[in-house]
Design an enzyme around this catalytic site. Structure first.
Site, PDB file in Angstrom:
ATOM      1  N   ASP A 123       3.822 -16.760  10.871  1.00  0.00           N
ATOM      2  CA  ASP A 123       3.589 -16.512  12.288  1.00  0.00           C
ATOM      3  C   ASP A 123       2.445 -17.370  12.818  1.00  0.00           C
ATOM      4  OD1 ASP A 123       4.147 -15.059  14.717  1.00  0.00           O
ATOM      5  OD2 ASP A 123       2.272 -13.984  14.397  1.00  0.00           O
ATOM      6  N   CYS A 159       1.084 -17.556  20.724  1.00  0.00           N
ATOM      7  CA  CYS A 159       2.466 -17.191  21.064  1.00  0.00           C
ATOM      8  C   CYS A 159       2.961 -18.154  22.128  1.00  0.00           C
ATOM      9  CB  CYS A 159       2.564 -15.754  21.564  1.00  0.00           C
ATOM     10  SG  CYS A 159       4.260 -15.290  21.998  1.00  0.00           S
ATOM     11  N   HIS A 190      -2.965  -9.464  18.694  1.00  0.00           N
ATOM     12  CA  HIS A 190      -3.571 -10.723  19.109  1.00  0.00           C
ATOM     13  C   HIS A 190      -4.915 -10.395  19.751  1.00  0.00           C
ATOM     14  CE1 HIS A 190      -0.094 -13.768  18.906  1.00  0.00           C
ATOM     15  NE2 HIS A 190       0.253 -12.704  18.205  1.00  0.00           N
TER      16      HIS A 190
END
Length: 302
Positions: free
Chosen positions: A16, A240, A209
């Site tokens: 990620d 993101c 986050h």
């Protein structure tokens, strides 16, 4: 405070994190990072994803990474799979843990995976069936559990609905993703309460986050609600691409420092974890985002 005695840290940096970095790194660097993270004591390290290289070129070499990894017993190296083609690639690579990715927001689902929430579950069904048949463990991710960059606030009931569907599909664990980092502890607690009414708390994880600097506070609020699995990214890697302005995942070093200070066992060594963060940050040509890592480096230099 009622806190868990032990927390399992799920390291998401090699997947990620790196998939949201502009720079495409060689497989050997990814392998070195993953092995350093495992050597630090982490027992769940995302190793990559089998998605179209057209959409995520940073993960195009996942099969090569898995082939070169010296996998340790007792450590899982999950990969993200969006469909049966991805599952076939994961199976060929000898993967035993996979993950699927859903959203609590219709707009985010359309923009991220090009389909509605209902359509995403139609895609997941054959993946889940095949994974179960092959004895694979499957984790479910939910994005936008508090706010959506396109729709604004997301109702906790919408998150609970998606979580319940993932549970019914066969997910052994469901990670609640605060994708754009706007959540605060009170909102996190309220969301978890609604979701936990539909899904057992021991099946839930959190993924924050740190856009507004609330990630550690939100993790602490989640721990107080009974969550005992926390996702994090070494050196704060990644952001993101579908959420404008969203900064990276909360740094693993900072999470570990807080957990250690609370007397919560993780089995992870902070010094080795910080060294892994320095390694990948040097490769990327920048300082680690982690405040704990920077403080440790300054202390060592002094």
């Amino acid at each position: 405070m009622r806190l868990p005695k032990e927390v399992r840290m799920v390291e998401v940096g090699p997947r990620d994190g790196l998939q949201n970095e502009a720079q495409v790194l060689p497989a050997a660097t990814k392998v070195a990072l993953i092995e350093q993270l495992v050597d630090a004591g982490l027992r769940v390290v995302e190793a990559g994803s089998f998605v179209s290289p057209k959409w995520i070129p940073q993960m195009a070499d996942t099969a090569e990474v898995l082939a070169k990894l010296k996998r340790k017993p007792g450590v899982s190296y999950p990969v993200l799979v969006p469909n049966l083609r991805g599952l076939d690639a994961a199976r060929a690579a000898g993967v035993s843990d996979i993950a699927i990715f859903a959203a609590a927001s219709e707009s985010f689902s359309h923009r991220n995976i090009n389909c509605s929430i209902a359509e995403s579950f139609e895609r997941f069904a054959p993946v889940a069936e095949a994974a179960k048949r092959d004895g694979m463990r499957m984790r479910g991710y939910i994005s936008c559990v508090v706010d959506c960059p396109y729709e604004g606030p997301v109702a906790p009931t919408a998150v609970a609905d998606v979580a319940a569907r993932l549970l019914a599909l066969g997910c052994t664990e469901i990670s609640l993703g605060e994708t754009i980092g706007t959540g605060t502890p009170a909102r996190i607690e309220a969301m978890i309460e609604v979701v936990a009414a539909r899904v057992p708390i021991e099946r839930l994880a959190v993924h924050f986050h740190d856009t507004y600097g609330q990630a550690l506070a939100n993790i602490l609020a989640s721990l107080e609600k009974g969550i005992a699995v926390v996702d994090s990214s070494v050196a704060g890697l990644g952001g993101c691409p579908y959420a404008k302005g969203a900064s990276g995942n909360v740094a693993s070093e900072d999470v570990l420092y807080m957990l250690s200070g609370l007397g919560i066992a993780t089995g992870v060594d902070l010094g080795r974890l910080a060294a892994a963060g320095r390694f990948i940050s040097q490769v990327l040509g920048r300082e680690p985002v982690s405040k704990a890592a920077r403080a440790l480096a300054a202390k060592a230099a002094a």
